[in-house]
Scaffold this active site. Structure first.
Site, PDB file in Angstrom:
ATOM      1  CD  GLU A 112      37.346  59.350  -1.813  1.00  0.00           C
ATOM      2  OE1 GLU A 112      37.256  58.785  -2.902  1.00  0.00           O
ATOM      3  OE2 GLU A 112      37.261  58.758  -0.718  1.00  0.00           O
ATOM      4  CB  CYS A 120      32.453  52.371  -1.585  1.00  0.00           C
ATOM      5  SG  CYS A 120      32.954  53.895  -2.394  1.00  0.00           S
TER       6      CYS A 120
HETATM    7  O1  FUB Z   1      37.356  53.780   2.256  1.00  0.00           O
HETATM    8  C1  FUB Z   1      36.192  53.023   2.012  1.00  0.00           C
HETATM    9  C2  FUB Z   1      35.302  53.741   1.039  1.00  0.00           C
HETATM   10  O2  FUB Z   1      35.991  53.890  -0.192  1.00  0.00           O
HETATM   11  C3  FUB Z   1      34.944  55.155   1.424  1.00  0.00           C
HETATM   12  O3  FUB Z   1      33.820  55.277   2.207  1.00  0.00           O
HETATM   13  C4  FUB Z   1      34.768  55.793   0.111  1.00  0.00           C
HETATM   14  O4  FUB Z   1      34.809  57.187   0.174  1.00  0.00           O
HETATM   15  C5  FUB Z   1      35.881  55.213  -0.676  1.00  0.00           C
HETATM   16  O5  FUB Z   1      37.068  55.895  -0.438  1.00  0.00           O
HETATM   17 ZN    ZN Z   2      31.172  55.368  -2.336  1.00  0.00          ZN
END
Ligand code: FUB
Ligand code: ZN
Length: 658
Positions: A319, A415
């Site tokens: 990501e 999230c």
């Molecule tokens: O790891 C916690 C949250 O979940 C991250 O900020 C998002 O990118 C997702 O991976």
């Molecule tokens: Zn998110």
């Protein structure tokens, strides 16, 4: 500072937060919604049977029996919900919502351990592993979200219970982490505690929280073998998150000491959360070195690694950011949370130095990327926000399983939805910024504000038809006899603008994207008229993905073409940017949107062979291309979409600058 938003565009969103998002998300967090939770990509390790987030707290509190379910950071969904509820209560007090939120605070309080520790996974499943596997554990990430929620809750309700719990948690962390003998000299795998501690510091004035936030920031990358050492020492070798350890150190922004970091690397949300805290801590402690790091990373993002929509993160793998000018439109990530974080970062930069570009990026990310993260009904969400989608590719190309063509009802990793809720509900905190005796306007919307300064209070009423028309009027009235300052951002997209002071045209030069007034304001009216024209954009030619393509915007909105308006195979369309555009507002479409009609051509493929000799490709027919604001796409079923359109004309050759 108190700002009350009265704007139709934004009040609609805030009422969606209150009436749709919060009740809906509450049901989801309680596993009471009859919905399909989708995995965000084709990965069977993603937990998607239920949320279980509230149940995890009940189990940790001893009110229910069972095991923890979900991600190790599932608690953060509840904290972000609570934070969104807090801002909603601040906007419109509502007894029922307040009672529910109070109960959530009580539940969290019951799950908090005697020593202040808070984290349902570790309380329920692995107390012996607390703080032992920080690369994966998200313990401090979740703590940071709770701190933010508690501060917001206090701001809205003056309920001290949540802040008391937050201080107890921060003190627990302070006892465990630091440079002193016996403390852990390390950091979390996901930044966020640094932001939470800064918020707690601003509320309480307790320097220990500022120092702890700075400690975590400065430790990042100081010993970049920290995660490795912790892992080697952990008697339990089962990972907390499968596969996370395959990522390089840059994924966590620990590849270099913090002061040596100068490009945006790794996981995009982590990076912008880190930068938000750095910019905040830099301002609070006058740390110019930290601010310089922020400036360098900012330049790298904005000049080389940010999408035209304000999206960031070029790849699904980790990501993450990748490299300069690598901005693929159909495989990118552009996570909703990353744009939310970019808005936070930009606002903190603006607090450090008044430059219009920070407000410009806030506006770009807010009106485009952030809003696109949610369907118009407030009950469907994108995690990943593509700039180009072919639904068949999303279905059949395993490399594009993360590129969804419609917003799911919920996601295995949830999230983004509550992050968006807290951003939209807290928008009144981002409309202006006050420094000493000057108030700076940041976002344009109808609202009323009252600012306290050392030299008296300033009332500001903002009236505008933004985001559809470029007139903005400020009525200013102050208490006190000394002069106060008022500054207005000139949006980067405005080619021309005029300024009137009490109806008289005035010539005011802008400095770094702001125009300034210093007066004794007595019912004075400043009127700005920004020319809101349709703009055609090209990317820097080093962006391979956009070469020969154009994107269209009007005011703060970036536009896109959807299949439902333009037929299939959007890649066959060529925009004739020279032929002019027609703009109209359609109140019935997509909750009310400005539509742009453009002239163009549709390439008609020649049937038969896959390859043809050049100039034997088939013909083109003239066509009208319909464009809608990017944020509103995917609200009319499964659909192709693209932001960057092929251009019919190549732009005239540029003169090579001397
Ligand atoms: O790891 C916690 C949250 O979940 C991250 O900020 C998002 O990118 C997702 O991976
Ligand atoms: Zn998110």
């Amino acid at each position: 500072m108190a700002t009350k938003i009265t704007d139709a565009f934004w009040r609609r969103y805030q009422s969606i937060v209150k009436n749709e998002m919060l009740p809906y998300q509450w049901k989801v967090l309680n596993d009471e919604a009859d919905i399909c939770i989708e995995r965000e990509r084709d990965d069977s390790s993603i937990p998607n049977e239920k949320s279980h987030a509230i149940e995890n707290f009940k189990i940790a509190a001893g009110q229910s029996a069972g095991n923890h379910y979900g991600w190790v950071f599932q608690d953060s969904d509840v904290y972000k919900w609570l934070e969104a509820a807090a801002y909603t209560l601040e906007n419109d007090m509502d007894q029922e919502l307040k009672e529910l939120a109070d109960k959530v605070v009580d539940l969290i309080g019951s799950a908090q351990e005697e020593d202040g520790y808070l984290g349902t996974y570790f309380t329920i499943e692995a107390p012996e592993r607390k703080f032992k596997r920080l690369s994966e554990s998200h313990e401090l990430y979740c703590a940071g979200h709770f701190l933010e929620a508690a501060v917001a809750y206090y701001g809205a309700t003056e309920n001290e219970k949540a802040v008391g719990m937050a201080c107890k948690l921060a003190d627990c962390i302070d006892r465990h982490f630091g440079k002193e003998e016996g403390k852990i000299r390390g950091y979390d795998g996901h930044e966020e505690i640094e932001i939470g501690l800064m918020r707690l510091f601003h509320l309480t004035g307790e320097e220990r929280y500022l120092n702890l936030s700075r400690f975590f920031l400065y430790e990042r990358g100081a010993d970049n073998a920290f995660f490795e050492k912790q892992k080697a020492e952990d008697p339990n070798q089962t990972p907390l998150i499968q596969g996370l350890d395959k990522f390089p150190l840059s994924y966590y922004q620990v590849h270099k000491p913090i002061l040596e970091q100068d490009t945006a690397e790794g996981h995009a949300v982590r990076l912008v959360y880190m930068c938000t805290a750095m910019a905040d801590a830099a301002e609070a402690s006058g740390d110019e070195k930290l601010l310089n790091v922020c400036r360098k990373i900012w330049r790298n993002i904005v000049d080389r690694r940010m999408y035209i929509t304000g999206g960031i993160g070029s790849t699904v793998i980790g990501e993450s950011f990748t490299f300069d000018y690598n901005l693929p439109n159909d495989t990118m990530y552009c996570e909703t949370c990353a744009s939310v974080g970019l808005i936070f970062f930009a606002y903190q930069m603006l607090r450090n130095e008044i430059r219009g570009e920070y407000g410009d990026v806030m506006e770009r990310a807010l009106y485009n990327k952030a809003l696109a993260g949610m369907a118009l009904d407030g009950k469907h969400f994108f995690y990943v926000n593509p700039l180009e989608v072919n639904p068949e590719s999303s279905r059949k190309d395993p490399g594009k399983s993360h590129v969804k063509a419609v917003r799911p009802e919920w996601l295995g990793c949830a999230c983004c939805p509550p992050n968006l809720a807290r951003l939209l509900a807290s928008l009144n905190h981002y409309v202006y910024l006050k420094k000493e005796t000057t108030v700076y306007s940041v976002l344009f919307m109808n609202c009323e504000s009252e600012f306290e300064t050392e030299k008296g209070s300033l009332f500001v009423r903002q009236e505008t038809e933004y985001p559809y028309k470029g007139t903005v009027r400020f009525l200013l009235r102050q208490n006190g006899d000394e002069e106060l300052g008022f500054a207005v951002r000139i949006p980067g997209w405005a080619n021309r603008y005029t300024v009137e002071w009490n109806g008289q045209s005035v010539d005011v030069k802008s400095k770094d994207g702001y125009i300034y007034f210093r007066k004794r304001f007595t019912d004075d009216i400043i009127t700005l008229q920004f020319d809101m024209e349709i703009e055609v954009w090209e990317a820097n030619p080093l962006v391979r993905a956009d070469i020969g393509k154009a994107a269209v915007s009007r005011g703060p909105f970036v536009y896109c073409a959807e299949g439902i308006d333009n037929g299939e195979n959007l890649h066959l369309l060529k925009l004739d940017a020279q032929a002019g555009f027609r703009y109209s507002y359609d109140a019935q479409l997509l909750g009310g949107v400005g539509i742009i009609k453009a002239s163009g051509y549709r390439q008609v493929p020649k049937p038969g062979a896959l390859y043809h000799k050049m100039n034997d490709l088939g013909g083109e027919t003239e066509t009208e291309i319909t464009l809608i604001p990017y944020y509103a796409w995917a609200n009319r079923g499964v659909n192709e979409m693209r932001v960057w359109m092929r251009r019919k004309d190549s732009a005239k050759p540029f003169d090579i600058p001397n």
